[in-house]
Design an enzyme around this catalytic site. Structure first.
Site, PDB file in Angstrom:
ATOM      1  N   ARG A  93       0.814  -1.213   0.000  1.00  0.00           N
ATOM      2  CA  ARG A  93       0.000   0.000   0.000  1.00  0.00           C
ATOM      3  C   ARG A  93       0.848   1.264   0.000  1.00  0.00           C
ATOM      4  O   ARG A  93       0.353   2.337  -0.275  1.00  0.00           O
ATOM      5  CB  ARG A  93      -0.974  -0.023   1.192  1.00  0.00           C
ATOM      6  CG  ARG A  93      -2.148  -0.964   0.944  1.00  0.00           C
ATOM      7  CD  ARG A  93      -3.024  -1.115   2.155  1.00  0.00           C
ATOM      8  NE  ARG A  93      -2.393  -1.924   3.182  1.00  0.00           N
ATOM      9  CZ  ARG A  93      -2.935  -2.191   4.370  1.00  0.00           C
ATOM     10  NH1 ARG A  93      -4.115  -1.702   4.661  1.00  0.00           N
ATOM     11  NH2 ARG A  93      -2.304  -2.951   5.243  1.00  0.00           N
ATOM     12  N   LYS A 191     -16.843   7.474  -1.649  1.00  0.00           N
ATOM     13  CA  LYS A 191     -16.744   8.128  -0.322  1.00  0.00           C
ATOM     14  C   LYS A 191     -16.383   9.591  -0.515  1.00  0.00           C
ATOM     15  O   LYS A 191     -15.424   9.899  -1.209  1.00  0.00           O
ATOM     16  CB  LYS A 191     -15.650   7.458   0.517  1.00  0.00           C
ATOM     17  CG  LYS A 191     -16.029   6.102   1.041  1.00  0.00           C
ATOM     18  CD  LYS A 191     -14.876   5.475   1.790  1.00  0.00           C
ATOM     19  CE  LYS A 191     -13.875   4.836   0.847  1.00  0.00           C
ATOM     20  NZ  LYS A 191     -12.813   4.085   1.486  1.00  0.00           N
TER      21      LYS A 191
HETATM   22  C1  R5P Z   1      -7.145   0.356  -0.026  1.00  0.00           C
HETATM   23  O1  R5P Z   1      -6.807   0.959  -1.033  1.00  0.00           O
HETATM   24  C2  R5P Z   1      -7.338  -1.126  -0.005  1.00  0.00           C
HETATM   25  O2  R5P Z   1      -7.753  -1.617  -1.243  1.00  0.00           O
HETATM   26  C3  R5P Z   1      -8.350  -1.513   1.062  1.00  0.00           C
HETATM   27  O3  R5P Z   1      -9.610  -0.941   0.726  1.00  0.00           O
HETATM   28  C4  R5P Z   1      -7.934  -1.005   2.421  1.00  0.00           C
HETATM   29  O4  R5P Z   1      -6.610  -1.374   2.697  1.00  0.00           O
HETATM   30  C5  R5P Z   1      -8.852  -1.564   3.497  1.00  0.00           C
HETATM   31  O5  R5P Z   1      -8.460  -1.044   4.720  1.00  0.00           O
HETATM   32  P1  R5P Z   1      -9.436  -1.062   5.989  1.00  0.00           P
HETATM   33  O6  R5P Z   1      -9.983  -2.456   6.106  1.00  0.00           O
HETATM   34  O7  R5P Z   1      -8.538  -0.659   7.121  1.00  0.00           O
HETATM   35  O8  R5P Z   1     -10.518  -0.057   5.727  1.00  0.00           O
END
Ligand code: R5P
Length: 311
Positions: A93, A191
């Site tokens: 990420r 969002k």
């Molecule tokens: C973000 O770009 C990823 O694709 C996921 O949506 C993200 O890492 C999910 O994180 P969390 O479960 O902490 O919201």
């Protein structure tokens, strides 16, 4: 061919070895008293085509070090070719600078794996396809979508499906799953936070009324993205919401958050070894991708096509 593993995901490594009918290489990957990683390979690997299975999942830094040191041990033991099989590529990420004076850690980790001596990399659902370009060695990025699509057809095939991306960034992934589900329609959760300090508003792009929604993403970490998206979809009239996520990072209180959410079920794969909390949560189901990885390993060893696995 030889299959070696660190300690991050022994059940997956065993399942890959069973699929290939190749026993795991006899190796000790252990810690000295001060927690330094020590690796000792107890059999000859000279001239061998070796696949090292290690997810750089929690504890990410320890597991990464194990991977690097396994690769170094193999290189110094004269393995002919070393493939880093990293089902979950931690640090993915951090693939760009989110602000000034910040690192691109995904690139640094790619450099470390290459410098340690890997000749190839095999990963699953990299957070961003471009990460393949962070390596100057051949990198195969497998997709869990065929495994997920088969499960969705079995469980929900008789319902009016809608594939949903939980954010705008995930649309390509969602579209590819929708294609495998007889071109199911697609919706997107958008969002928005109009002003700093205002709470986030979830807009649903697409008509989800009466539809069984399948949320798809690469990672569930805290679970916030997914649980909020599930609630927004139900508020918009969805008949039900389930989620299919490749990498179940599930840190902090994520399992409890999922258990208390509006999700019918969360389906993850075994790229990351399930914790006890995950395994005992009846709202979470784990699909294995060992046969998919095993088949890709076989094809790399045979020098045949890997991409045709996804035709
Ligand atoms: C973000 O770009 C990823 O694709 C996921 O949506 C993200 O890492 C999910 O994180 P969390 O479960 O902490 O919201």
């Amino acid at each position: 061919m030889k299959i070696m593993t660190g300690n991050s995901n022994l059940p997956l490594a065993r399942a890959i070895s069973a699929y290939l009918e190749v026993p795991l290489t006899n190796v000790s990957v252990r810690r000295f008293a001060d927690e330094e990683v020590f690796v000792e390979i107890h059999e000859n690997v000279r001239g061998e085509d070796v696949f090292v299975v290690q997810s750089t999942s929690y504890p990410a830094n320890d597991n990464l070090l194990e991977l690097l040191i396994c690769i170094d041990a193999l290189r110094r033991a004269s393995a002919k070719r070393i493939t880093a099989v990293v089902p979950y590529f931690g640090y993915a990420r951090q693939d760009r600078k989110p602000g000034p004076r910040t690192p691109i850690s995904a690139k640094l980790v790619s450099n470390l794996i290459t410098t340690a001596g890997a000749d190839r990399v095999l990963a699953v659902d990299l957070h961003a396809g471009q990460i393949q370009g962070f390596f100057d060695i051949p990198t195969d990025n497998l997709f869990a979508a065929p495994v997920m699509a088969a499960d969705i057809q079995t469980r929900y095939g008789s319902q009016e499906l809608m594939v949903v991306s939980p954010d705008v960034g995930g649309v390509v992934r969602a579209r590819s799953l929708a294609k495998r589900l007889n071109n199911a329609p697609l919706a997107i959760v958008d969002k928005r936070r109009d002003r700093p300090g205002q709470s986030e508003v979830m807009n649903i792009i697409g008509d989800v009324k009466g539809r069984m929604c399948i949320l798809i993403d690469d990672i569930i970490d805290s679970g916030g993205t997914l649980c909020n998206a599930a609630q927004a979809l139900l508020d918009a009239g969805a008949a039900g919401v389930s989620a299919y996520i490749t990498h179940g990072v599930l840190s902090g209180g994520a399992v409890a958050r999922v258990a208390g959410s509006a999700l019918k079920e969360l389906v993850i794969t075994d790229t990351i070894m399930a914790t006890e909390a995950t395994a005992s949560c009846d709202r979470i189901r784990v699909l294995t991708i060992a046969p998919l990885i095993g088949e890709a390993v076989r094809r790399i060893a045979d020098e045949s096509s890997v991409s045709s696995l996804f035709d």
